[in-house]
Each structure stands twice: as C-alpha cells, then as structure tokens.
Design a protein around this motif. Structure first.
Motif, PDB file in Angstrom:
ATOM      1  N   SER A  15     -11.537 -10.629   1.740  1.00  0.00           N
ATOM      2  CA  SER A  15     -10.269 -11.190   1.287  1.00  0.00           C
ATOM      3  C   SER A  15      -9.428 -10.130   0.573  1.00  0.00           C
ATOM      4  N   LYS A  16     -10.042  -9.373  -0.301  1.00  0.00           N
ATOM      5  CA  LYS A  16      -9.312  -8.314  -1.011  1.00  0.00           C
ATOM      6  C   LYS A  16      -8.796  -7.267  -0.028  1.00  0.00           C
ATOM      7  N   TRP A  17      -9.615  -6.880   0.930  1.00  0.00           N
ATOM      8  CA  TRP A  17      -9.201  -5.892   1.917  1.00  0.00           C
ATOM      9  C   TRP A  17      -8.038  -6.418   2.749  1.00  0.00           C
ATOM     10  N   HIS A  18      -8.144  -7.658   3.215  1.00  0.00           N
ATOM     11  CA  HIS A  18      -7.099  -8.224   4.071  1.00  0.00           C
ATOM     12  C   HIS A  18      -5.755  -8.234   3.352  1.00  0.00           C
ATOM     13  N   ARG A  19      -5.771  -8.444   2.069  1.00  0.00           N
ATOM     14  CA  ARG A  19      -4.529  -8.477   1.302  1.00  0.00           C
ATOM     15  C   ARG A  19      -3.883  -7.100   1.172  1.00  0.00           C
ATOM     16  N   THR A  20      -4.610  -6.047   1.478  1.00  0.00           N
ATOM     17  CA  THR A  20      -4.019  -4.703   1.431  1.00  0.00           C
ATOM     18  C   THR A  20      -3.222  -4.399   2.687  1.00  0.00           C
ATOM     19  N   LEU A  21      -3.303  -5.234   3.706  1.00  0.00           N
ATOM     20  CA  LEU A  21      -2.640  -4.970   4.977  1.00  0.00           C
ATOM     21  C   LEU A  21      -1.127  -5.153   4.915  1.00  0.00           C
ATOM     22  N   GLY A  22      -0.652  -5.846   3.925  1.00  0.00           N
ATOM     23  CA  GLY A  22       0.787  -6.014   3.767  1.00  0.00           C
ATOM     24  C   GLY A  22       1.258  -7.423   4.084  1.00  0.00           C
ATOM     25  N   ARG A  23       2.551  -7.600   3.916  1.00  0.00           N
ATOM     26  CA  ARG A  23       3.156  -8.927   4.012  1.00  0.00           C
ATOM     27  C   ARG A  23       3.249  -9.485   5.425  1.00  0.00           C
TER      28      ARG A  23
END
Length: 127
Positions: A15-23
């Motif tokens: 979840s934390k990693w996926h949120r780094t992908l951007g908007r």
C-alpha cells in the motif's frame, strides 16, 4: 499517508509503495466478495465494504463507493457498506454486536444484530 490500522495487523508495504506511483494510479481493496452455491454453482451475490463504526466514512463514500457501485453494476449484484462494532472491546460479548448496513445503490439503511446480519448474508442470494 497510510491510515492506521485499529489492530496493527496488516502489512502495509504494498500500500505504501503503490501510493508513491502518483495521482494517476488509484487502487482500493475490497473487503468481501460474498458468494454462495446456487444450484451447485458458486455465484457472486454481493460486494461488501466492511468498516469499524468508529471510522470516518465520508471520504470513502465520496471517492470509493462509486467504484464499488460500478463493479457491482457490471456483476449485477448489490453493493453494501457495513459499519460494525465488532472489535477488541466487544469480541468476548458478541450478543452486543451491531451491524449498520447501507445499500450503496438505494441508500437504504438497516441496523441488525449478529443473527440479523447472518440473515442478511443468507438472503443476498435472493437479490
């Protein structure tokens, strides 16, 4: 920022990693895909987002409920938000469990006890 878990038991690495992908990259988890045997065939009968009744659901209702509704319409099954008080404080006293069921399509609301929730799940196959 990742929201805290009440029980601190879920691994949030992905979840934390996926949120780094951007908007432009959105994702959400789906708590329950209810399926029953109907005429000896496993059949999806409903989608349920399950939340502790202490949760603030306004963001979820505005931003994620439409996605769940879109999935449910494609599958031709109902979608629900269920707010419950089943937590560490009530775990040993299930007779006080309460389930607030919201039909996301009709916005009909119903509050039931543990037996009522079991009946709700059994009756999903009739929708």
């Amino acid at each position: 920022m990742v929201r805290p878990e009440y029980k601190n038991s879920r691994d949030l690495t992905f979840s934390k990693w996926h949120r780094t992908l951007g908007r432009n990259f959105y994702a959400m988890n789906l708590d329950w895909i209810e399926y029953h045997f109907i005429n000896n065939i496993l059949t999806i009968v409903g989608l349920i987002e399950d939340k502790d009744e202490r949760a603030n659901v306004s963001y979820w209702m505005e931003n994620k409920a439409p996605v769940l509704l879109q999935i449910s319409e494609k599958l031709n099954v109902p979608a629900y938000l269920v707010l419950h008080n089943c937590n560490q404080e009530t775990e040993l006293n299930p007779e006080i469990w309460r389930f607030n069921i919201v039909n996301l399509k009709t916005n009909n609301k119903e509050t039931v006890n543990k037996d009522g929730y079991k009946n709700f799940l059994v009756n999903l196959r009739r929708h």
